[in-house]
Motif scaffolding. Structure first.
Motif, PDB file in Angstrom:
ATOM      1  N   LEU A  18       0.850  -1.143  -0.106  1.00  0.00           N
ATOM      2  CA  LEU A  18      -0.080   0.299  -0.140  1.00  0.00           C
ATOM      3  C   LEU A  18       0.934   1.138  -0.050  1.00  0.00           C
ATOM      4  O   LEU A  18       0.574   2.314  -0.722  1.00  0.00           O
ATOM      5  CB  LEU A  18      -0.976   0.135   1.059  1.00  0.00           C
ATOM      6  CG  LEU A  18      -2.220  -0.961   1.237  1.00  0.00           C
ATOM      7  CD1 LEU A  18      -2.785  -1.161   2.571  1.00  0.00           C
ATOM      8  CD2 LEU A  18      -3.104  -0.645   0.022  1.00  0.00           C
ATOM      9  N   GLN A  19       1.867   1.277   0.768  1.00  0.00           N
ATOM     10  CA  GLN A  19       2.595   2.397   0.928  1.00  0.00           C
ATOM     11  C   GLN A  19       3.398   2.568  -0.324  1.00  0.00           C
ATOM     12  O   GLN A  19       3.581   3.884  -0.970  1.00  0.00           O
ATOM     13  CB  GLN A  19       3.866   2.345   1.904  1.00  0.00           C
ATOM     14  CG  GLN A  19       3.097   2.556   3.308  1.00  0.00           C
ATOM     15  CD  GLN A  19       4.115   2.437   4.531  1.00  0.00           C
ATOM     16  OE1 GLN A  19       4.997   1.731   4.397  1.00  0.00           O
ATOM     17  NE2 GLN A  19       3.876   3.114   5.503  1.00  0.00           N
ATOM     18  N   MET A  27      -1.157   8.288   4.632  1.00  0.00           N
ATOM     19  CA  MET A  27      -2.565   8.881   4.379  1.00  0.00           C
ATOM     20  C   MET A  27      -3.537   8.164   5.423  1.00  0.00           C
ATOM     21  O   MET A  27      -3.118   7.037   5.805  1.00  0.00           O
ATOM     22  CB  MET A  27      -2.853   8.478   2.886  1.00  0.00           C
ATOM     23  CG  MET A  27      -3.004   7.078   2.372  1.00  0.00           C
ATOM     24  SD  MET A  27      -3.474   6.878   0.680  1.00  0.00           S
ATOM     25  CE  MET A  27      -4.265   8.465   0.039  1.00  0.00           C
ATOM     26  N   PRO A  28      -4.745   8.424   5.441  1.00  0.00           N
ATOM     27  CA  PRO A  28      -5.731   7.710   6.533  1.00  0.00           C
ATOM     28  C   PRO A  28      -5.819   6.590   5.827  1.00  0.00           C
ATOM     29  O   PRO A  28      -5.789   6.027   4.538  1.00  0.00           O
ATOM     30  CB  PRO A  28      -6.848   8.766   6.160  1.00  0.00           C
ATOM     31  CG  PRO A  28      -6.713   9.757   5.845  1.00  0.00           C
ATOM     32  CD  PRO A  28      -5.315   9.769   4.903  1.00  0.00           C
ATOM     33  N   LEU A  29      -5.824   5.265   6.602  1.00  0.00           N
ATOM     34  CA  LEU A  29      -5.886   3.910   6.101  1.00  0.00           C
ATOM     35  C   LEU A  29      -7.136   3.802   5.433  1.00  0.00           C
ATOM     36  O   LEU A  29      -6.985   2.946   4.232  1.00  0.00           O
ATOM     37  CB  LEU A  29      -6.469   3.226   7.718  1.00  0.00           C
ATOM     38  CG  LEU A  29      -6.340   1.433   7.568  1.00  0.00           C
ATOM     39  CD1 LEU A  29      -5.202   1.316   6.857  1.00  0.00           C
ATOM     40  CD2 LEU A  29      -6.558   0.829   8.751  1.00  0.00           C
ATOM     41  N   ALA A  34      -8.168   2.732  -2.614  1.00  0.00           N
ATOM     42  CA  ALA A  34      -8.007   3.168  -3.713  1.00  0.00           C
ATOM     43  C   ALA A  34      -6.808   2.988  -4.477  1.00  0.00           C
ATOM     44  O   ALA A  34      -6.587   2.652  -5.656  1.00  0.00           O
ATOM     45  CB  ALA A  34      -8.359   4.801  -4.024  1.00  0.00           C
ATOM     46  N   ALA A  35      -5.738   2.883  -3.694  1.00  0.00           N
ATOM     47  CA  ALA A  35      -4.446   2.529  -4.212  1.00  0.00           C
ATOM     48  C   ALA A  35      -4.156   1.138  -4.668  1.00  0.00           C
ATOM     49  O   ALA A  35      -3.566   0.893  -5.708  1.00  0.00           O
ATOM     50  CB  ALA A  35      -3.353   3.072  -3.255  1.00  0.00           C
ATOM     51  N   ASP A  36      -4.792   0.074  -3.742  1.00  0.00           N
ATOM     52  CA  ASP A  36      -4.605  -1.311  -3.961  1.00  0.00           C
ATOM     53  C   ASP A  36      -5.681  -1.928  -3.241  1.00  0.00           C
ATOM     54  O   ASP A  36      -5.449  -2.042  -1.998  1.00  0.00           O
ATOM     55  CB  ASP A  36      -3.181  -1.783  -3.644  1.00  0.00           C
ATOM     56  CG  ASP A  36      -2.777  -3.214  -3.948  1.00  0.00           C
ATOM     57  OD1 ASP A  36      -3.878  -4.039  -4.022  1.00  0.00           O
ATOM     58  OD2 ASP A  36      -1.731  -3.421  -4.041  1.00  0.00           O
ATOM     59  N   ALA A  41      -7.491  -4.998   1.445  1.00  0.00           N
ATOM     60  CA  ALA A  41      -8.329  -5.990   2.009  1.00  0.00           C
ATOM     61  C   ALA A  41      -7.484  -7.339   2.891  1.00  0.00           C
ATOM     62  O   ALA A  41      -7.920  -7.449   3.842  1.00  0.00           O
ATOM     63  CB  ALA A  41      -9.130  -6.988   0.943  1.00  0.00           C
ATOM     64  N   GLN A  42      -6.408  -7.200   2.432  1.00  0.00           N
ATOM     65  CA  GLN A  42      -5.494  -8.278   2.897  1.00  0.00           C
ATOM     66  C   GLN A  42      -4.994  -7.623   4.584  1.00  0.00           C
ATOM     67  O   GLN A  42      -4.835  -8.206   5.344  1.00  0.00           O
ATOM     68  CB  GLN A  42      -4.260  -8.632   2.062  1.00  0.00           C
ATOM     69  CG  GLN A  42      -4.571  -9.489   1.063  1.00  0.00           C
ATOM     70  CD  GLN A  42      -3.654  -9.766  -0.023  1.00  0.00           C
ATOM     71  OE1 GLN A  42      -2.433  -8.903   0.044  1.00  0.00           O
ATOM     72  NE2 GLN A  42      -3.591 -10.653  -0.829  1.00  0.00           N
ATOM     73  N   LEU A  43      -4.728  -6.347   4.405  1.00  0.00           N
ATOM     74  CA  LEU A  43      -4.314  -5.652   5.576  1.00  0.00           C
ATOM     75  C   LEU A  43      -5.369  -5.721   6.531  1.00  0.00           C
ATOM     76  O   LEU A  43      -5.186  -6.277   7.909  1.00  0.00           O
ATOM     77  CB  LEU A  43      -3.830  -4.286   5.291  1.00  0.00           C
ATOM     78  CG  LEU A  43      -3.486  -3.545   6.509  1.00  0.00           C
ATOM     79  CD1 LEU A  43      -2.126  -3.878   7.412  1.00  0.00           C
ATOM     80  CD2 LEU A  43      -3.014  -1.831   6.058  1.00  0.00           C
ATOM     81  N   ILE A  44      -6.721  -5.244   6.316  1.00  0.00           N
ATOM     82  CA  ILE A  44      -7.548  -5.227   7.365  1.00  0.00           C
ATOM     83  C   ILE A  44      -7.898  -6.623   7.673  1.00  0.00           C
ATOM     84  O   ILE A  44      -8.229  -6.835   8.964  1.00  0.00           O
ATOM     85  CB  ILE A  44      -8.741  -4.590   6.387  1.00  0.00           C
ATOM     86  CG1 ILE A  44      -8.500  -3.185   6.102  1.00  0.00           C
ATOM     87  CG2 ILE A  44     -10.099  -4.705   7.330  1.00  0.00           C
ATOM     88  CD1 ILE A  44      -8.202  -2.281   7.047  1.00  0.00           C
TER      89      ILE A  44
END
Length: 75
Positions: A18-19, A27-29, A34-36, A41-44
């Protein structure tokens, strides 16, 4: 069933993606979606699975953005 280490690795890998997708800017989580969307979804998912260890539940709106469903909705 994933181990703590596996979930932690998933979270770190997704966060890195994401970064990178956002040029390294913070940026806010929820805006990382929108970036990926897949990495988001994998992070959450990983953060949600790690809740018993962190004591910090994932906000429902983030779970919805990631497409996560409660196990009771699936069964």
């Amino acid at each position: 069933m994933k181990t703590f280490e596996a979930w932690l690795q998933q979270a770190k890998a997704a966060q890195g993606r994401l970064q990178a997708a956002n040029g390294g800017k913070d940026m806010p989580l929820r805006e990382y979606r929108a970036a990926d969307p897949v990495a988001f979804a994998q992070l959450i998912q990983a953060l949600d699975a790690l809740t018993p260890y962190t004591g910090k539940p994932v906000a429902e709106d983030l779970r919805e953005l990631a497409g996560l469903k409660d196990v009771n909705q699936i069964i």
